[in-house]
Design a protein around this motif. Structure first.
Motif, short mmCIF file in Angstrom:
data_model
loop_
_atom_site.label_atom_id
_atom_site.label_comp_id
_atom_site.label_asym_id
_atom_site.label_seq_id
_atom_site.Cartn_x
_atom_site.Cartn_y
_atom_site.Cartn_z
N GLU A 116 35.99 35.05 53.08
CA GLU A 116 35.51 35.92 54.16
C GLU A 116 34.30 36.75 53.75
O GLU A 116 33.87 37.63 54.49
CB GLU A 116 36.65 36.80 54.67
N GLY A 117 33.75 36.47 52.58
CA GLY A 117 32.51 37.13 52.18
C GLY A 117 32.63 38.35 51.29
O GLY A 117 31.62 38.96 50.95
N HIS A 118 33.84 38.74 50.89
CA HIS A 118 33.99 39.87 49.98
C HIS A 118 33.50 39.43 48.61
O HIS A 118 33.90 38.39 48.10
CB HIS A 118 35.45 40.33 49.90
N ILE A 119 32.62 40.21 48.02
CA ILE A 119 31.95 39.81 46.79
C ILE A 119 32.66 40.36 45.56
O ILE A 119 32.96 41.56 45.48
CB ILE A 119 30.47 40.26 46.80
N TRP A 120 32.87 39.47 44.60
CA TRP A 120 33.49 39.81 43.33
C TRP A 120 32.52 39.56 42.19
O TRP A 120 31.84 38.54 42.17
CB TRP A 120 34.72 38.93 43.09
N GLU A 121 32.46 40.49 41.26
CA GLU A 121 31.73 40.29 40.01
C GLU A 121 32.77 40.04 38.93
O GLU A 121 33.71 40.82 38.77
CB GLU A 121 30.90 41.51 39.63
N ILE A 122 32.61 38.97 38.18
CA ILE A 122 33.45 38.69 37.03
C ILE A 122 32.58 38.99 35.81
O ILE A 122 31.49 38.42 35.68
CB ILE A 122 33.94 37.23 37.02
N ALA A 123 33.04 39.88 34.94
CA ALA A 123 32.17 40.35 33.87
C ALA A 123 32.87 40.48 32.53
O ALA A 123 34.04 40.86 32.46
CB ALA A 123 31.58 41.71 34.24
N TYR A 124 32.12 40.17 31.50
CA TYR A 124 32.51 40.47 30.13
C TYR A 124 31.56 41.55 29.66
O TYR A 124 30.35 41.39 29.68
CB TYR A 124 32.39 39.23 29.23
N ASN A 125 32.13 42.69 29.25
CA ASN A 125 31.33 43.80 28.79
C ASN A 125 31.79 44.18 27.38
O ASN A 125 32.85 44.79 27.22
CB ASN A 125 31.47 45.01 29.73
N PRO A 126 31.03 43.78 26.36
CA PRO A 126 31.46 44.07 24.99
C PRO A 126 31.51 45.56 24.66
O PRO A 126 32.11 45.95 23.67
CB PRO A 126 30.42 43.35 24.14
N PHE A 127 30.91 46.39 25.51
CA PHE A 127 30.89 47.83 25.27
C PHE A 127 32.04 48.55 25.96
O PHE A 127 32.21 49.75 25.78
CB PHE A 127 29.55 48.41 25.75
N SER A 128 32.81 47.82 26.77
CA SER A 128 33.95 48.40 27.49
C SER A 128 35.18 47.52 27.32
O SER A 128 35.65 46.89 28.27
CB SER A 128 33.62 48.54 28.99
#
Length: 144
Positions: A116-128
């Motif tokens: 339905e258009g809801h946007i997801w960011e999948i992230a790897y953050n080595p600082f968090s």
């Protein structure tokens, strides 16, 4: 007001179809009232609620809700998990917006839109780094 989000509600045009997408990601539903689908997350809940009922509850026309410039973020422990989750999301019916790639600030991420258009960011953050239970904090968790 405490600095936290308890419930994220997505206004859905077709709650059952959107719920099938999140089920396909491997999420487990929690008991909820008829017409509402809920998934308990770590420290909060994601709810799917009929878009027209959400607008009615808020007191605005559906057209006024639109799609705001926001994303839902899901951080992972290891860089390869970003591509793995993006692939799983696509297999479940998501539209890939940005494939997994390195980011200028030293992380790695990608984006998808649910059916339905809801946007997801999948992230790897080595600082968090995530806490053992998966909880996220902007600068990570010190040994507790």
């Amino acid at each position: 007001m405490q600095q936290r989000t308890s419930l994220i509600t997505l206004g859905a045009r077709d709650v059952p179809a959107l719920a099938l997408f999140y089920d396909a990601l491997g999420w487990a539903r929690t008991p909820s009232p008829e017409g509402v689908v809920a998934y308990d997350l770590i420290g909060q809940t994601l709810g799917l609620y009929p878009l027209d009922k959400l607008a009615e509850d808020i007191g605005v026309p559906v057209a006024e809700l639109g799609h705001g410039a926001s994303t839902l973020g899901h951080n992972v422990r290891q860089k390869p998990e970003v591509a793995e989750i993006l692939t799983r999301a696509q297999e479940a019916g998501a539209r890939l917006l940005k494939p997994a790639q390195d980011v200028f600030w030293g992380g790695h991420h990608g984006y998808f839109a649910d059916p339905e258009g809801h946007i997801w960011e999948i992230a790897y953050n080595p600082f968090s780094p995530l806490r053992a239970d998966g909880a996220f904090r902007w600068l990570g968790y010190e040994a507790e």
